[in-house]
Design a protein around this motif. Structure first.
Motif, PDB file in Angstrom:
ATOM      1  N   LEU A  17       0.945  -1.145   0.099  1.00  0.00           N
ATOM      2  CA  LEU A  17      -0.042   0.065  -0.054  1.00  0.00           C
ATOM      3  C   LEU A  17       0.852   1.121   0.132  1.00  0.00           C
ATOM      4  N   LEU A  18       0.731   2.055  -1.025  1.00  0.00           N
ATOM      5  CA  LEU A  18       1.553   3.157  -0.994  1.00  0.00           C
ATOM      6  C   LEU A  18       1.345   4.435  -0.228  1.00  0.00           C
ATOM      7  N   GLY A  19      -0.149   4.289   0.137  1.00  0.00           N
ATOM      8  CA  GLY A  19      -0.425   5.572   1.234  1.00  0.00           C
ATOM      9  C   GLY A  19      -0.488   6.853   0.157  1.00  0.00           C
ATOM     10  N   PHE A  20       0.293   7.453   0.759  1.00  0.00           N
ATOM     11  CA  PHE A  20       0.457   9.326   0.347  1.00  0.00           C
ATOM     12  C   PHE A  20       1.979   9.133  -0.235  1.00  0.00           C
ATOM     13  N   THR A 256     -19.019  13.012   0.964  1.00  0.00           N
ATOM     14  CA  THR A 256     -17.755  12.520   0.627  1.00  0.00           C
ATOM     15  C   THR A 256     -17.615  11.154  -0.047  1.00  0.00           C
ATOM     16  N   MET A 257     -18.722  10.203   0.387  1.00  0.00           N
ATOM     17  CA  MET A 257     -18.694   8.853  -0.349  1.00  0.00           C
ATOM     18  C   MET A 257     -18.929   9.113  -1.750  1.00  0.00           C
ATOM     19  N   ILE A 258     -19.988   9.826  -2.113  1.00  0.00           N
ATOM     20  CA  ILE A 258     -20.650   9.936  -3.447  1.00  0.00           C
ATOM     21  C   ILE A 258     -19.363  10.649  -4.296  1.00  0.00           C
ATOM     22  N   VAL A 259     -18.596  11.653  -3.939  1.00  0.00           N
ATOM     23  CA  VAL A 259     -17.420  12.025  -4.393  1.00  0.00           C
ATOM     24  C   VAL A 259     -16.376  11.131  -4.961  1.00  0.00           C
ATOM     25  N   VAL A 260     -16.117  10.455  -3.917  1.00  0.00           N
ATOM     26  CA  VAL A 260     -14.900   9.185  -3.940  1.00  0.00           C
ATOM     27  C   VAL A 260     -15.311   8.219  -4.882  1.00  0.00           C
ATOM     28  N   TYR A 261     -16.568   7.858  -4.923  1.00  0.00           N
ATOM     29  CA  TYR A 261     -17.073   6.737  -5.909  1.00  0.00           C
ATOM     30  C   TYR A 261     -17.314   7.145  -7.156  1.00  0.00           C
ATOM     31  N   MET A 262     -17.683   8.423  -7.581  1.00  0.00           N
ATOM     32  CA  MET A 262     -17.981   8.919  -8.704  1.00  0.00           C
ATOM     33  C   MET A 262     -16.867   9.599  -9.367  1.00  0.00           C
ATOM     34  N   THR A 263     -15.602   9.673  -8.692  1.00  0.00           N
ATOM     35  CA  THR A 263     -14.257  10.278  -9.346  1.00  0.00           C
ATOM     36  C   THR A 263     -13.768   9.256 -10.135  1.00  0.00           C
ATOM     37  N   PRO A 264     -13.511   9.326 -11.426  1.00  0.00           N
ATOM     38  CA  PRO A 264     -12.547   8.111 -12.084  1.00  0.00           C
ATOM     39  C   PRO A 264     -11.409   8.085 -11.411  1.00  0.00           C
ATOM     40  N   SER A 266      -7.956   7.629 -12.077  1.00  0.00           N
ATOM     41  CA  SER A 266      -6.945   7.858 -13.190  1.00  0.00           C
ATOM     42  C   SER A 266      -6.078   9.213 -13.035  1.00  0.00           C
ATOM     43  N   GLY A 267      -4.847   9.250 -12.925  1.00  0.00           N
ATOM     44  CA  GLY A 267      -4.296  10.441 -12.917  1.00  0.00           C
ATOM     45  C   GLY A 267      -4.220  11.354 -11.801  1.00  0.00           C
ATOM     46  N   THR A 268      -4.188  12.435 -11.600  1.00  0.00           N
ATOM     47  CA  THR A 268      -4.482  13.098 -10.592  1.00  0.00           C
ATOM     48  C   THR A 268      -5.671  12.909  -9.727  1.00  0.00           C
ATOM     49  N   ALA A 269      -6.686  12.388 -10.382  1.00  0.00           N
ATOM     50  CA  ALA A 269      -7.865  12.000  -9.320  1.00  0.00           C
ATOM     51  C   ALA A 269      -7.864  10.904  -8.465  1.00  0.00           C
ATOM     52  N   VAL A 270      -6.522  10.124  -8.736  1.00  0.00           N
ATOM     53  CA  VAL A 270      -6.236   9.076  -7.650  1.00  0.00           C
ATOM     54  C   VAL A 270      -6.088   9.859  -6.342  1.00  0.00           C
ATOM     55  N   ASN A 271      -5.384  11.032  -6.273  1.00  0.00           N
ATOM     56  CA  ASN A 271      -4.873  11.557  -5.320  1.00  0.00           C
ATOM     57  C   ASN A 271      -5.999  12.481  -4.496  1.00  0.00           C
ATOM     58  N   LEU A 272      -6.841  12.888  -5.422  1.00  0.00           N
ATOM     59  CA  LEU A 272      -8.278  13.487  -4.871  1.00  0.00           C
ATOM     60  C   LEU A 272      -8.949  12.574  -4.173  1.00  0.00           C
ATOM     61  N   ASN A 273      -9.129  11.195  -4.936  1.00  0.00           N
ATOM     62  CA  ASN A 273      -9.665  10.116  -4.414  1.00  0.00           C
ATOM     63  C   ASN A 273      -9.390   9.976  -2.993  1.00  0.00           C
ATOM     64  N   LYS A 274      -8.074   9.822  -2.589  1.00  0.00           N
ATOM     65  CA  LYS A 274      -7.578   9.460  -1.454  1.00  0.00           C
ATOM     66  C   LYS A 274      -7.779  10.632  -0.428  1.00  0.00           C
ATOM     67  N   PHE A 276     -10.472  12.568  -0.442  1.00  0.00           N
ATOM     68  CA  PHE A 276     -12.009  12.421  -0.212  1.00  0.00           C
ATOM     69  C   PHE A 276     -12.351  11.227   0.701  1.00  0.00           C
ATOM     70  N   SER A 277     -11.514  10.038   0.437  1.00  0.00           N
ATOM     71  CA  SER A 277     -11.523   8.812   1.246  1.00  0.00           C
ATOM     72  C   SER A 277     -11.056   9.206   2.620  1.00  0.00           C
ATOM     73  N   LEU A 278     -10.210  10.130   2.712  1.00  0.00           N
ATOM     74  CA  LEU A 278      -9.679  10.520   4.201  1.00  0.00           C
ATOM     75  C   LEU A 278     -10.876  11.049   4.945  1.00  0.00           C
ATOM     76  N   LEU A 279     -11.882  11.940   4.204  1.00  0.00           N
ATOM     77  CA  LEU A 279     -13.036  12.591   4.924  1.00  0.00           C
ATOM     78  C   LEU A 279     -14.043  11.812   5.424  1.00  0.00           C
TER      79      LEU A 279
END
Length: 315
Positions: A17-20, A256-264, A266-274, A276-279
């Motif tokens: 697991l790469l984490g951040f 926050t859950m809807i944003v996480v699972y609606m965000t593709p 890929s790319g920079t969206a992966v870090n954004l996904n992380k 919002f997952s923290l939230l």
């Protein structure tokens, strides 16, 4: 040719697991921050449970469900936070594949239980506001226990059915997951077999998992309609105050859950996904006890009484 390739691949026994990522410059600061948040989350939820258990004024259906919600929050936060702290210090962490699957099941099941509990709590608020004269009959102790137990069983059975389907896959690499915990879709990407059926079933199941949200929205639709029919502004305010804390918690959690699972992913969206997952995995369990305690006079009174019992010389 494809079958031979799969045959040459061995089943993976561990994942990374790469984490951040490598964040040595701010690693210690982040470690201190998340450790503090984790401790405050544990203390806040445990104190809220103790306040409800020791105060007769809080022996009501809403606080009964709130205790279960706090138990869920402590459960899935503890499933993630210690591992997250290790990842921050080391820039990643290696765990066994079986431990990763166990974490996937534990976190997913507890989050589903929370969805059901939030729906049950919205139904409780609906009865309290729309059917006040029949509330004590409709939401008696037996009904409360059935709804709480049903939420726990439903959450674990729902994830169990997905996990059975998950076991039909073969995992042979790569070993790396670009996330801070073992989530479903990042883990499925490690499979070297066709995942089309599993992903379609999981996608269809996500709509079924939205049923608690639909029930919550339906309950609040009736609540809003009932509040608008109240003639006095004081009456409307009093009715709205009965559900404001729960509405805040629901908005943060599902938002926050809807944003996480609606965000593709890929790319920079992966870090954004992380982020919002923290939230919803770290911040929401922290906010729940704060929202209910800071906005509720009954809880504040119970906490003050508890402090006076522990500190008899305090004024």
């Amino acid at each position: 040719m494809e079958d031979n390739k799969r045959g040459n691949n061995s089943t993976i026994t561990y994942v990374i697991l790469l984490g951040f990522g490598d964040i040595k410059e701010i690693g210690k600061a982040l470690f201190s921050l998340f450790l503090s948040l984790y401790v405050v989350t544990l203390c806040g939820n445990v104190v809220l449970i103790l306040a409800v258990q020791t105060s007769p004024r809080l022996h009501t259906p809403m606080y009964f469900f709130l205790c279960h919600l706090s138990c869920v929050d402590v459960g899935y936060t503890t499933s993630i936070a210690p591992q997250l702290l290790k990842e921050i210090l080391a820039g990643g962490v290696t765990i066994s594949f079986s431990a990763c699957v166990v974490q996937l099941y534990a976190v997913g099941a507890l989050l589903t239980v929370e969805c059901f509990l939030l729906a049950v709590m919205s139904y409780d608020r609906y009865l309290a506001i729309c059917w006040p004269l029949r509330y004590s009959v409709l939401m008696d102790s037996r009904a409360c226990v059935k709804l709480a137990v049903g939420s726990w069983i439903g959450g674990f059975l729902f994830l169990g059915s997905l996990l059975i389907l998950f076991t039909t896959l073969t995992f042979c690499g790569p070993h790396i997951i670009d996330h801070f915990f073992c989530d479903f879709f990042p883990l499925v990407k490690l499979s070297c077999t066709d995942t089309t059926v599993v992903e379609k079933v999981a996608f269809a199941s996500s709509f079924l998992s939205l049923s608690p949200l639909l029930w919550t929205l339906l309950s609040y639709g009736f609540i809003l309609s009932s509040i608008l029919r109240i003639s006095s502004s004081a009456g409307r305010y009093r009715a709205l105050s009965k559900c404001s804390s729960h509405l805040i918690v629901v908005s943060i959690f599902y938002g926050t859950m809807i944003v996480v699972y609606m965000t593709p992913a890929s790319g920079t969206a992966v870090n954004l996904n992380k982020i919002f997952s923290l939230l919803y995995t770290v911040l929401t369990p922290l906010l729940n006890p704060l929202v209910y305690s800071l906005r509720n006079k009954d809880v504040q009174v119970a906490l003050k009484k508890g402090v006076k019992l522990q500190c008899p010389f305090s004024k």
